[in-house]
Scaffold this motif. Sequence first.
Motif, PDB file in Angstrom:
ATOM      1  N   LYS A   1       0.815  -1.209   0.000  1.00  0.00           N
ATOM      2  CA  LYS A   1       0.000   0.000   0.000  1.00  0.00           C
ATOM      3  C   LYS A   1       0.853   1.266   0.000  1.00  0.00           C
ATOM      4  O   LYS A   1       0.452   2.292  -0.542  1.00  0.00           O
ATOM      5  CB  LYS A   1      -0.923  -0.007   1.218  1.00  0.00           C
ATOM      6  CG  LYS A   1      -2.005  -1.072   1.146  1.00  0.00           C
ATOM      7  CD  LYS A   1      -2.833  -1.111   2.421  1.00  0.00           C
ATOM      8  CE  LYS A   1      -3.917  -2.172   2.336  1.00  0.00           C
ATOM      9  NZ  LYS A   1      -4.699  -2.283   3.587  1.00  0.00           N
TER      10      LYS A   1
ATOM     11  N   VAL B   1       2.516   1.751  -6.158  1.00  0.00           N
ATOM     12  CA  VAL B   1       2.412   2.596  -7.356  1.00  0.00           C
ATOM     13  C   VAL B   1       3.806   2.875  -7.923  1.00  0.00           C
ATOM     14  O   VAL B   1       4.041   2.788  -9.129  1.00  0.00           O
ATOM     15  CB  VAL B   1       1.683   3.916  -7.030  1.00  0.00           C
ATOM     16  CG1 VAL B   1       1.701   4.850  -8.232  1.00  0.00           C
ATOM     17  CG2 VAL B   1       0.247   3.637  -6.610  1.00  0.00           C
TER      18      VAL B   1
ATOM     19  N   GLU C   1      -5.142   2.430  -5.242  1.00  0.00           N
ATOM     20  CA  GLU C   1      -4.510   3.091  -6.392  1.00  0.00           C
ATOM     21  C   GLU C   1      -4.219   2.101  -7.510  1.00  0.00           C
ATOM     22  O   GLU C   1      -4.489   2.368  -8.687  1.00  0.00           O
ATOM     23  CB  GLU C   1      -3.229   3.789  -5.948  1.00  0.00           C
ATOM     24  CG  GLU C   1      -3.471   5.045  -5.121  1.00  0.00           C
ATOM     25  CD  GLU C   1      -2.175   5.670  -4.670  1.00  0.00           C
ATOM     26  OE1 GLU C   1      -1.844   6.756  -5.164  1.00  0.00           O
ATOM     27  OE2 GLU C   1      -1.492   5.067  -3.814  1.00  0.00           O
TER      28      GLU C   1
ATOM     29  N   SER D   1      -6.183   1.563 -11.223  1.00  0.00           N
ATOM     30  CA  SER D   1      -5.437   1.583 -12.492  1.00  0.00           C
ATOM     31  C   SER D   1      -5.778   0.350 -13.325  1.00  0.00           C
ATOM     32  O   SER D   1      -5.835   0.421 -14.558  1.00  0.00           O
ATOM     33  CB  SER D   1      -3.931   1.652 -12.236  1.00  0.00           C
ATOM     34  OG  SER D   1      -3.434   0.419 -11.742  1.00  0.00           O
TER      35      SER D   1
ATOM     36  N   GLY E   1     -11.213   4.182   0.116  1.00  0.00           N
ATOM     37  CA  GLY E   1     -10.056   5.066   0.093  1.00  0.00           C
ATOM     38  C   GLY E   1     -10.435   6.467   0.510  1.00  0.00           C
ATOM     39  O   GLY E   1     -11.467   6.685   1.168  1.00  0.00           O
TER      40      GLY E   1
ATOM     41  N   GLU F   1     -10.350   8.976  -4.301  1.00  0.00           N
ATOM     42  CA  GLU F   1     -10.478   7.622  -4.836  1.00  0.00           C
ATOM     43  C   GLU F   1     -11.932   7.185  -4.937  1.00  0.00           C
ATOM     44  O   GLU F   1     -12.304   6.464  -5.873  1.00  0.00           O
ATOM     45  CB  GLU F   1      -9.677   6.660  -3.963  1.00  0.00           C
ATOM     46  CG  GLU F   1      -8.172   6.815  -4.136  1.00  0.00           C
ATOM     47  CD  GLU F   1      -7.370   6.085  -3.077  1.00  0.00           C
ATOM     48  OE1 GLU F   1      -6.145   5.975  -3.245  1.00  0.00           O
ATOM     49  OE2 GLU F   1      -7.970   5.646  -2.076  1.00  0.00           O
TER      50      GLU F   1
ATOM     51  N   GLU G   1     -13.241   8.725  -7.994  1.00  0.00           N
ATOM     52  CA  GLU G   1     -12.689   8.010  -9.146  1.00  0.00           C
ATOM     53  C   GLU G   1     -13.448   6.708  -9.408  1.00  0.00           C
ATOM     54  O   GLU G   1     -13.685   6.337 -10.569  1.00  0.00           O
ATOM     55  CB  GLU G   1     -11.197   7.732  -8.921  1.00  0.00           C
ATOM     56  CG  GLU G   1     -10.503   6.974 -10.038  1.00  0.00           C
ATOM     57  CD  GLU G   1     -10.363   7.777 -11.322  1.00  0.00           C
ATOM     58  OE1 GLU G   1      -9.834   7.211 -12.291  1.00  0.00           O
ATOM     59  OE2 GLU G   1     -10.794   8.944 -11.373  1.00  0.00           O
TER      60      GLU G   1
END
Length: 534
Positions: A30, A34, A330, A334, A394, A398, A401
Motif C-alpha cells: 500500500k 504505485v 490506487e 489503475s 479510500g 479515490e 474516481e
Amino acid sequence: MSFFILLTSLLGGLALFIFGTNLISDGLQKAAAVEVQKLLGTFTRNRVAGMLVGFVVTIFLQTSAVTSVLLVGFVSAGLMTMEQALGVILGAAIGSTMTVQLIVFRITDYAPWALILGLLPYLLAKRRRWRYLGQSAVGFGLLFYGVMTMSSAVQPLKEFPAWVLQFQYLASHPWLLFVAATLFTAIVQSSAAPVALAISLAGQGVLFLEPALAIVLGANVGTTATGLLSSLAASWEARRVAWAHFFFKIIGALLFLPFLPSFGRLVAWTSPHLARQVANGHTLFNVVNMLIFLPFTPYISKLLERLLPEHPREEKIAKYLDEALLEVPELALSRVRQEILRMAGIIREKMFPRIMQPLPLREEGLLRKLKEVDNVLDCLYQAIARYLARISPGDEREEVEKARLLYIANDLEHIGDVMVQMARQWRKVEETGLGFSAQGQAEIEEMYRLVQENFEKAVEAFASADYRLAVQVIKQHPALLKMEKTLRFSHFQRLQQENRLSLETTAVHMDLINHLLRLNSHNVSIAQAVLGII
C-alpha cells in the motif's frame, strides 16, 4: 515442559510469524506499490534488467506474489513481453529470500522497538503512507517475536525421544520432507514460514542441514500454489505467469534433490552456523535457478504460448481485475482503467467498422455476431462493477474516481447495446431487399463518421487524461443535434417527392438517426466523466 505447551508455543510462534509477514507485505504494497509499478514498467527492457528489477521490487514488497500480479497486467496490456516477465519472475524469487536472511541475524532483541516505533505512526499518523509503513514495522516486530517463540519452543524437543526418532526417520527420507514442506507451504501461503521453522529446528540441533534443505526446496515449490489456483479463472496471461513460476521452481527442485548431499556441502562452506547455512541454501537455490533458466527465457516463453494458447471464450474474462490488488486502491483503480480501455478497444475494432458497411458488402449474420460482442461487453461491465464495489474504501478522491470509472464503463456497455439495435434496423433493410436513397445513405454515413470521430476522441481523452479532447467532444454535440434535425428535414423532403426508397425505409432511416444521436450522447457522457462532471 509438557508436549502440549511445547506444541502451543511452536504453533503460536508460527502464527505470529505468518501474521507479521502478511502485515509487512500488505503495508509495503500500500505504501509503495504505485512506485513499484512504474519501476517495473520502465526498467524491464531486457531479461537481465528485468531480473534485477524483480529482485529489487520483491525486496521492497516482501512478496513475489504481488510482483507476479503486476506482471500479468503489463503482459496483458502489451507493455512487457512474456520473455521480459520471465526474467522478472526469476529475480523476484531471489528477492523473496531476503526475509529469511533477516531472520538469521541476531536482531530478535530489537523486536520490541520495531513494534513501538511502528505502532506510533500506525495509530497516530494522518497520512496513509506513514500508517502503512508503521504497519510494516509492526509486522517486522511480530515476525521476529514469532521466530524467537519458535526457537524457544523447539529447545526442549530433545527431551522427547519419540520426536527425535521421528526427525531422524525424516532426515533419511528427504523426498518425504520435500513433499510435506510443499503441502504445508501451499496451505499457509508463505514460503518463509516453513523455512523459518527449519532454521529454528536446525539452530537447536534437532534437524541437520540436508533435511532442512529438503524443506527449503519444498517451500519454494509450495509457494507457487497460490498463483496456480488464482490463475484458474483468470486470463491466459495470468496462467502463463503462474505456470512459469511453477515450472522454474519444480524443475529446479527436481534437479537439486538427487544431489542434496553435494548441495549441502556447498552450502556448508558459506557459514559455520547451521541456521545461516539453511538461509543461504534458500538464497543459493534461487540464484542458481536463475542462472540456469535466464538464458532460455525466449524458448520457455514460446513453449508457454504453445501450451497455453488464448481461447476465444476468454474475451468474457476480465484480464486486469486481480483480487490481490483490492487492498491497494490506487493499483486496483489503475487495473479498472485498463479493463475499461479494453472494452473501448473491442467496440472500436469489432463494432464500429462493421455497423455501416454498404448493403452488398455487409457480412452475413451481422446481428448475431454483434450480439456476441455485446455479450462480452456486458460481462466485462459486470466484472468491473463488482470489482469497484469490492475495492477497499479510500480517500474522497479515490471514491470519486470509482464513480467516474463506473459511469464510463456503463456508457461503453450502452454503446454496445445501441450498436446491436442499429444492426436490427439494418436487418429490416435487408429483409425488404432495398437500400436507402443515395442521398440518404450519404447523410447517415456522414453523421456516423462524426460520431465515430467523437468516440475516438472521448476514449483518447480518458486514456491520456486529455481535458482538451474531452472539451472538443462536448462542444461538438450541439452541431450533431443540429445535424440530426437537418437530416430529418432532408428525409421529409424526399418523402414529399415520393422517393420510393425513402418511402420503403423511412422508419429504419429515422431510427438510425436516433441511434447515432444516442451514441454521441454516450460519447459526451464519457468526456464529461473525464472532466469530473458526474
